[in-house]
Motif scaffolding. Structure first.
Motif, short mmCIF file in Angstrom:
data_model
loop_
_atom_site.label_atom_id
_atom_site.label_comp_id
_atom_site.label_asym_id
_atom_site.label_seq_id
_atom_site.Cartn_x
_atom_site.Cartn_y
_atom_site.Cartn_z
N MET A 13 -10.35 -44.31 44.30
CA MET A 13 -10.83 -44.18 43.19
C MET A 13 -11.19 -42.65 42.49
O MET A 13 -10.75 -42.34 41.57
N TYR A 16 -8.24 -40.64 42.53
CA TYR A 16 -7.26 -41.00 41.28
C TYR A 16 -7.81 -40.35 40.22
O TYR A 16 -7.18 -39.66 39.22
N LEU A 17 -9.12 -40.49 40.03
CA LEU A 17 -9.71 -40.09 38.56
C LEU A 17 -9.61 -38.64 38.69
O LEU A 17 -9.56 -37.83 37.65
N PHE A 19 -7.49 -36.78 39.86
CA PHE A 19 -5.99 -36.28 39.46
C PHE A 19 -5.64 -36.62 37.97
O PHE A 19 -5.40 -35.68 37.31
N LEU A 20 -6.48 -37.53 37.34
CA LEU A 20 -6.42 -37.66 35.83
C LEU A 20 -6.92 -36.78 35.01
O LEU A 20 -6.69 -36.19 34.26
N LEU A 21 -8.32 -36.32 35.63
CA LEU A 21 -9.28 -35.48 34.73
C LEU A 21 -9.11 -34.08 34.91
O LEU A 21 -9.22 -33.29 34.13
N VAL A 22 -8.50 -33.60 36.06
CA VAL A 22 -8.58 -32.19 36.22
C VAL A 22 -7.54 -31.53 35.25
O VAL A 22 -8.07 -30.37 34.73
N PRO A 23 -6.08 -31.93 34.73
CA PRO A 23 -5.49 -31.34 33.93
C PRO A 23 -6.21 -31.45 32.42
O PRO A 23 -6.10 -30.37 31.82
N ILE A 24 -7.07 -32.47 32.28
CA ILE A 24 -7.82 -32.51 30.89
C ILE A 24 -8.64 -31.49 30.83
O ILE A 24 -8.83 -30.73 30.06
N TRP A 26 -8.67 -28.75 32.51
CA TRP A 26 -8.24 -27.43 32.27
C TRP A 26 -8.00 -26.95 30.74
O TRP A 26 -8.16 -25.86 30.42
N LEU A 27 -7.39 -27.92 30.05
CA LEU A 27 -7.35 -27.80 28.67
C LEU A 27 -8.82 -27.54 27.94
O LEU A 27 -8.53 -26.58 27.03
N LEU A 44 -12.43 -20.52 36.87
CA LEU A 44 -12.25 -22.05 36.70
C LEU A 44 -13.41 -22.52 35.74
O LEU A 44 -13.28 -23.72 35.29
N ILE A 247 -7.36 -35.50 21.48
CA ILE A 247 -7.76 -36.63 22.57
C ILE A 247 -8.90 -37.40 22.22
O ILE A 247 -9.18 -38.59 22.32
N ILE B 87 -4.05 -48.88 42.91
CA ILE B 87 -5.14 -48.63 42.28
C ILE B 87 -5.94 -49.76 41.45
O ILE B 87 -7.20 -49.73 41.89
N ASN B 90 -8.25 -51.23 44.11
CA ASN B 90 -9.28 -50.44 44.52
C ASN B 90 -10.35 -50.42 43.38
O ASN B 90 -11.25 -49.83 43.61
N PRO B 108 -5.59 -40.76 29.45
CA PRO B 108 -4.21 -40.42 29.41
C PRO B 108 -3.23 -40.95 28.73
O PRO B 108 -2.48 -40.54 27.83
N LEU B 110 -3.99 -42.27 25.72
CA LEU B 110 -4.19 -41.93 24.33
C LEU B 110 -4.10 -40.67 23.91
O LEU B 110 -4.32 -40.56 22.73
N ILE B 111 -3.28 -39.93 24.77
CA ILE B 111 -3.20 -38.46 24.27
C ILE B 111 -1.84 -38.41 23.65
O ILE B 111 -0.82 -38.92 24.09
N PRO B 112 -1.63 -37.75 22.52
CA PRO B 112 -0.06 -37.79 21.95
C PRO B 112 0.78 -37.29 23.03
O PRO B 112 0.30 -36.04 23.76
N ILE B 119 -0.41 -30.03 27.90
CA ILE B 119 -1.23 -29.99 28.95
C ILE B 119 -0.56 -29.53 30.42
O ILE B 119 -1.04 -28.64 31.04
N TRP B 120 0.46 -30.21 30.62
CA TRP B 120 1.19 -29.76 31.87
C TRP B 120 1.92 -28.57 31.80
O TRP B 120 2.19 -27.86 32.87
N PHE B 123 -0.55 -26.40 32.56
CA PHE B 123 -1.51 -26.39 33.83
C PHE B 123 -0.47 -25.84 34.96
O PHE B 123 -1.06 -25.59 35.86
N TRP B 161 0.87 -39.03 36.08
CA TRP B 161 -0.34 -38.83 35.68
C TRP B 161 -0.53 -39.71 34.28
O TRP B 161 -1.56 -40.31 34.03
#
Lengths: 270, 288
Positions: A13, A16-17, A19-24, A26-27, A44, A247, B87, B90, B108, B110-112, B119-120, B123, B161
């Motif tokens: 977990m 995975y989290l 992975f989800l949060l790092v791009p956000i 960065w923004l 950073l 967001i 996932i 777990n 993710p 709920l992001i337009p 973002i990508w 990134f 993602w």
């Protein structure tokens, strides 16, 4: 569960989290930097945190009205979708009637229609009836995929309520509208919450139709962003700040419905 | 228990019918209308029969876009469905952590979609993006603007993602509905972890999995905004999926006839594949 297994889950977990949060992250990081810092140095976290990018957006009506427009049509769409989906879902869950299965399937096929297919005809239809560039146009267009989804979700929840409740209420002398609003809707409150959540979500994130159907007065924030990107392609800071602000409403909505979501998902068929 | 037959239930469905007729049937009829006519401009239309359909069905460009689209959806399903199940297995079951994880995972979703693309796009940039910069520092030659393979990888990772959480949340809901007694029985029988998954968890998830597969298939097959923002369909035509091609035709070049024929075929392909998924998966579920 054994300790080793739960440790493994925690690791999975966490990864995975991340992975989800790092791009956000960065923004968010970019939104707090000046443009010189974004393009000049690689760091950073912001070396000289600034709120200038957010100030640009919150003081300029052409920016912040985008958020207002988006919120208006999203709320309209959610209310409209639920209002028509509730009685329909009740009919599908309680009765058999001529052509019910075909109708249900036909509704679902609308969820499968690519928005790209509908962009041009919508544009012509709403221009013809004088609704172009209004909030209601976008709200109506988004019903295309939200109404079938709402009917589908609500039907699952309603089928979980035993039919004896309806029958008892009718015997007790309740009329249908009174029974529906006083007794039935509270029983499926979590289902309505989940359906509303999904309507909000799919309407909020959609861009293709909302951009095609608006020009100035009802322009959604997402479209405002694309225009500004192409016009002054280098203002990364403001772009990032606008992204961060899109967001936030979603994050707020999730936070408020989090218990419903966990419970609602589990109760319903969805 | 059988539902009573009551044709007055139609009155309850009427609002939906009117609304959807306005927002789906009329536009769709417009598309059908365009698909069989040609124009010289000035709103003068004349009958063209199945000419546009023939043209679209024989177009190499659209064949290539369809191929890319099928490959993309196949890759997306192959990654997101197993990963989502994994996932979900777990995720913490209850308490504060469960709420927190749920909220973070739903973020993710709920992001337009164009912001997801932004973002990508940022990134992955080598000059200012964390991912691009790190890969460059590690000596990987990564450039999603010029290299088709990198562009594909970026879009697939972006979609994973973006949408894996939806699959995971649906499966999590399915798992939550399994009574503890099932697990206790499995423990008494000394079932292996795999056995518990295969004979208890997977069958109980089959309903939500059907929804997850259908939703992910439909949405990945209609994907437009995210790749459009990240790559614009390039490099070359490497990431021009069906919707991007269609919008280019309909709104960019205003080729109404071919675009309309293309639209109808596109819609039929989605319906057909969704129907196959639905039939196959429900048939498997109904097996004893």
């Amino acid at each position: 569960m054994t300790r080793r297994a739960s440790l493994g889950s925690a690791v999975v977990m966490t990864l995975y989290l991340l992975f989800l949060l790092v791009p956000i992250y960065w923004l968010v990081n970019m939104s707090l930097k000046t443009n010189a810092e974004i393009t000049g140095t690689f760091s950073l976290w912001p070396q000289n945190p600034t709120l200038r990018n957010f100030r640009v957006i919150l003081t300029d009506p052409s920016w912040y009205m985008g958020y207002v427009n988006s919120l208006i049509y999203v709320v309209m769409n959610t209310a409209l979708s639920l209002a028509v989906a509730l009685p329909a879902a009740y009919a599908f869950s309680r009765y058999r009637f001529l052509g019910d299965k075909h109708l249900f399937f036909w509704l679902l096929t609308n969820r499968m229609a690519p928005p790209a297919v509908f962009a041009l005809p919508f544009f012509q239809l709403y221009s013809a009836v004088g609704l172009f560039d209004t909030h209601i146009a976008v709200a109506l267009a988004h019903c295309l995929f939200n109404v079938p989804l709402a009917v589908w979700i609500l039907e699952g929840f309603m089928s979980g309520v035993p039919r004896e409740i309806d029958e008892t209420a009718y015997i007790d002398g309740y009329s249908f509208p009174r029974f529906f609003t006083r007794i039935f809707m509270p029983l499926i409150a979590s289902g309505i919450g989940v359906a509303a959540f999904f309507c909000f979500m799919f309407s909020w994130v959609e861009l293709l139709l909302s951009r095609t159907l608006t020009s100035v007065n009802a322009k959604p924030i997402a479209a405002t962003m694309t225009r500004t990107v192409s016009a002054s392609g280098l203002d990364w800071g403001v772009l990032a700040a606008a992204g961060v602000l899109t967001i936030l409403p979603g994050a707020l909505v999730i936070w408020f419905v989090r218990n419903y979501i966990a419970k609602g998902f589990a109760l319903g068929r969805v | 228990m059988d539902k009573p037959v009551n044709n007055r239930a139609w009155f309850l469905v009427l609002p939906v019918l009117v609304l959807v007729a306005f927002s789906a049937v009329i536009p769709l009829m417009t598309v059908v209308n365009y698909s069989v006519q040609d124009t010289f401009g000035n709103n003068q239309f004349f009958w063209n029969g199945l000419g546009w359909f023939q043209e679209v069905l024989e177009s190499d460009r659209i064949h290539a876009a369809l191929g890319r689209q099928l490959l993309f959806s196949a890759i997306i399903l192959a990654i997101e469905i197993p990963l989502g199940i994994f996932i979900a297995l777990n995720m913490p079951k209850r308490g504060f952590w469960a709420s927190l994880v749920l909220v973070l995972m739903a973020l993710p979703l709920l992001i337009p979609w164009n912001v997801v693309g932004t973002i990508w796009q940022v990134f992955g940039r080598v000059d200012i993006g964390l991912l691009g910069h790190t890969l460059a520092a590690l000596g990987v030659d990564y450039n999603y603007v010029n290299d088709p393979l990198d562009a594909w990888a970026t879009i697939i990772v972006m979609d994973v993602w973006h949408w894996t959480s939806l699959v995971a949340l649906l499966c999590y809901a399915g798992l939550q509905s399994i009574p503890d007694a099932y697990y206790q029985a499995a423990r008494i029988d000394q079932a292996s972890r795999w056995g518990v998954f295969r004979f208890i968890e997977l069958p109980k998830m089959s309903g939500v999995l059907l929804i997850a597969v259908l939703l992910r298939f439909m949405d990945s097959f209609m994907i437009y905004t995210e790749p459009f923002v990240v790559t614009g369909g390039g490099p070359g035509n490497a990431t021009t999926f069906l919707s991007i091609d269609l919008v280019k035709m309909a709104i960019g070049q205003f080729d109404l006839g071919p675009a309309a024929a293309f639209s109808l075929i596109y819609f039929l392909v989605i319906l057909l594949i969704s129907w196959v998924f639905y039939t196959v998966m429900t048939a498997q579920r109904d097996l004893p």
